[in-house]
Design a protein around this motif. Structure first.
Motif, short mmCIF file in Angstrom:
data_model
loop_
_atom_site.label_atom_id
_atom_site.label_comp_id
_atom_site.label_asym_id
_atom_site.label_seq_id
_atom_site.Cartn_x
_atom_site.Cartn_y
_atom_site.Cartn_z
N LEU A 182 0.82 -1.22 0.00
CA LEU A 182 0.00 0.00 0.00
C LEU A 182 0.85 1.27 0.00
O LEU A 182 0.30 2.37 -0.01
CB LEU A 182 -0.93 0.02 1.22
N TRP A 183 2.15 1.12 0.04
CA TRP A 183 3.02 2.29 0.12
C TRP A 183 2.84 3.20 -1.09
O TRP A 183 2.66 4.42 -0.95
CB TRP A 183 4.48 1.83 0.23
N VAL A 186 -0.72 4.96 -1.15
CA VAL A 186 -0.79 6.02 -0.14
C VAL A 186 0.03 7.23 -0.60
O VAL A 186 -0.42 8.38 -0.52
CB VAL A 186 -0.28 5.52 1.22
N CYS A 187 1.21 6.96 -1.11
CA CYS A 187 2.12 8.03 -1.50
C CYS A 187 1.58 8.83 -2.69
O CYS A 187 1.74 10.06 -2.75
CB CYS A 187 3.49 7.43 -1.85
N ALA A 197 4.09 8.43 4.15
CA ALA A 197 3.32 7.42 3.42
C ALA A 197 3.72 6.02 3.86
O ALA A 197 2.88 5.11 3.94
CB ALA A 197 3.53 7.58 1.92
N LYS A 200 2.03 5.40 7.18
CA LYS A 200 0.59 5.21 7.02
C LYS A 200 0.28 3.89 6.32
O LYS A 200 -0.73 3.24 6.63
CB LYS A 200 0.00 6.37 6.22
N SER A 201 1.12 3.49 5.38
CA SER A 201 0.89 2.21 4.70
C SER A 201 0.96 1.04 5.68
O SER A 201 0.19 0.08 5.55
CB SER A 201 1.91 2.01 3.56
N TYR A 202 1.83 1.14 6.67
CA TYR A 202 1.89 0.10 7.70
C TYR A 202 0.65 0.12 8.58
O TYR A 202 0.11 -0.94 8.93
CB TYR A 202 3.15 0.26 8.55
N GLY A 205 -2.07 -1.14 6.32
CA GLY A 205 -1.80 -2.50 5.84
C GLY A 205 -1.92 -3.56 6.91
O GLY A 205 -2.44 -4.66 6.66
N TYR A 289 -6.58 0.03 -1.03
CA TYR A 289 -6.18 1.21 -0.26
C TYR A 289 -7.39 2.07 0.07
O TYR A 289 -7.53 2.56 1.21
CB TYR A 289 -5.16 2.02 -1.05
N SER A 293 -8.51 3.02 3.82
CA SER A 293 -8.57 4.42 4.26
C SER A 293 -9.93 4.77 4.80
O SER A 293 -10.06 5.45 5.83
CB SER A 293 -8.21 5.34 3.09
#
Length: 311
Positions: A182-183, A186-187, A197, A200-202, A205, A289, A293
């Motif tokens: 998801l990195w 998100v980015c 990012a 947040k991805s962690y 995820g 994602y 979110s």
């Protein structure tokens, strides 16, 4: 006049089947545009990538002949040539992956943000967002390489201390690595830094780990089928060349310039097909994602609150 289609919203909590449906609906609705833009960006790259791939395979065959005692080969130069072709192929593949990921996520973001979705969309209109995505993805890759090196060193050190638990350590590493899928979404979908990012991805995820794994497995299977269809002719052509060269009967035909050109064309098809197959996984992760979110951050609720004064 054709009625306007309902927009496939990104930030919606969906079941796994609904996420798959949204992903396939987006691809089905915009497959012509995806194919058109991918051709513009990636086909020129595939022309060079096919040369490096065929050069690599030819070098491997030559190395095998040299190892079998065949004369006429410079054994000292063969490994260097192989490394050069392999390095060039990996570089081009990485560039192609960055371009495709940037393109797909730029299209998904533009689709969400524009009132007319992707109607009338051109590469010129998409260019600023596309270039922004490329710059951010390059930073993601560089930071990802550093993290991979650090994780490898840490894994090696820990495995020496606990040699009996190497398999468990590798499994834990794979579990912790999955949220990185998801990195990029998100980015590229949010206006935040690459480091933020990553964090947040962690967070997203780990909370939706099972959904990410399921999405990657299903979309990976779809991509593998498409990739297999486009790669099979090249593999068959290469196998025929290898068999006839080894048997020496008919080797003149398969070692001709005409046959090499056919292999080159087939290599272009398999390279371009590989990139097209990636679209399924990329779009699937985009809607994964969006689900994560909305589930954790209530994106649409916050957006409605921020825009309340405009109503």
């Amino acid at each position: 006049m054709e009625p306007q289609k309902t927009k496939i919203a990104l930030y919606v909590k969906r079941s796994f089947g609904e996420k798959l449906g949204a992903s396939f609906d987006f691809i089905k609705e915009h497959w012509k545009l995806l194919l058109k833009f991918s051709t513009y960006l990636l086909l020129p790259l595939c022309l060079v990538q096919a040369l490096s791939l065929n050069g690599l395979t030819q070098g491997i065959l030559a190395w095998g002949d040299a190892a079998g005692g065949a004369s006429g080969y410079n054994e000292a130069a063969l490994p260097l040539g192989l490394m050069s072709y392999y390095g060039l192929y990996l570089l081009l593949y990485m560039v192609g992956t960055v371009l495709l990921t940037s393109l797909v996520y730029a299209m998904v973001r533009a689709y969400q943000e524009r009132d007319r979705c992707l109607e009338g969309m051109t590469l010129g209109v998409l260019k600023p967002l596309l270039l922004r995505n490329v710059r951010k993805l390059v930073l993601v890759i560089l930071l990802g390489i550093l993290l991979l090196v650090f994780a490898g060193l840490a894994l090696g050190f820990i495995s020496k201390l606990f040699s009996s638990s190497v398999l468990l350590l590798v499994l834990c590493f794979m579990v912790l690595a999955l949220p990185l899928a998801l990195w990029a979404p998100v980015c590229l979908f949010e206006d935040i830094s690459v480091a933020d990012a990553l964090v947040k991805s962690y967070r997203l995820g780990l909370a939706t780990w099972g959904g990410i794994l399921s999405m990657m497995i299903v979309m990976g299977l779809v991509a593998a089928i498409l990739q297999g269809v486009t790669m099979l002719p090249w593999y068959i052509g290469l196998a025929i060349k290898t068999i006839f060269t080894a048997a020496e009967s008919g080797s003149a035909a398969v070692n001709s310039a005409g046959y090499d050109f056919v292999l080159y064309l087939l290599a272009i098809v398999q390279g371009f097909g590989t990139y097209l197959a990636m679209i399924f996984t990329l779009v699937g992760l985009a809607y994964q994602y969006g689900h994560a979110s909305e589930k954790l951050d209530n994106v649409t609720v916050e957006s409605d609150i921020d825009n309340f004064d405009k109503l």
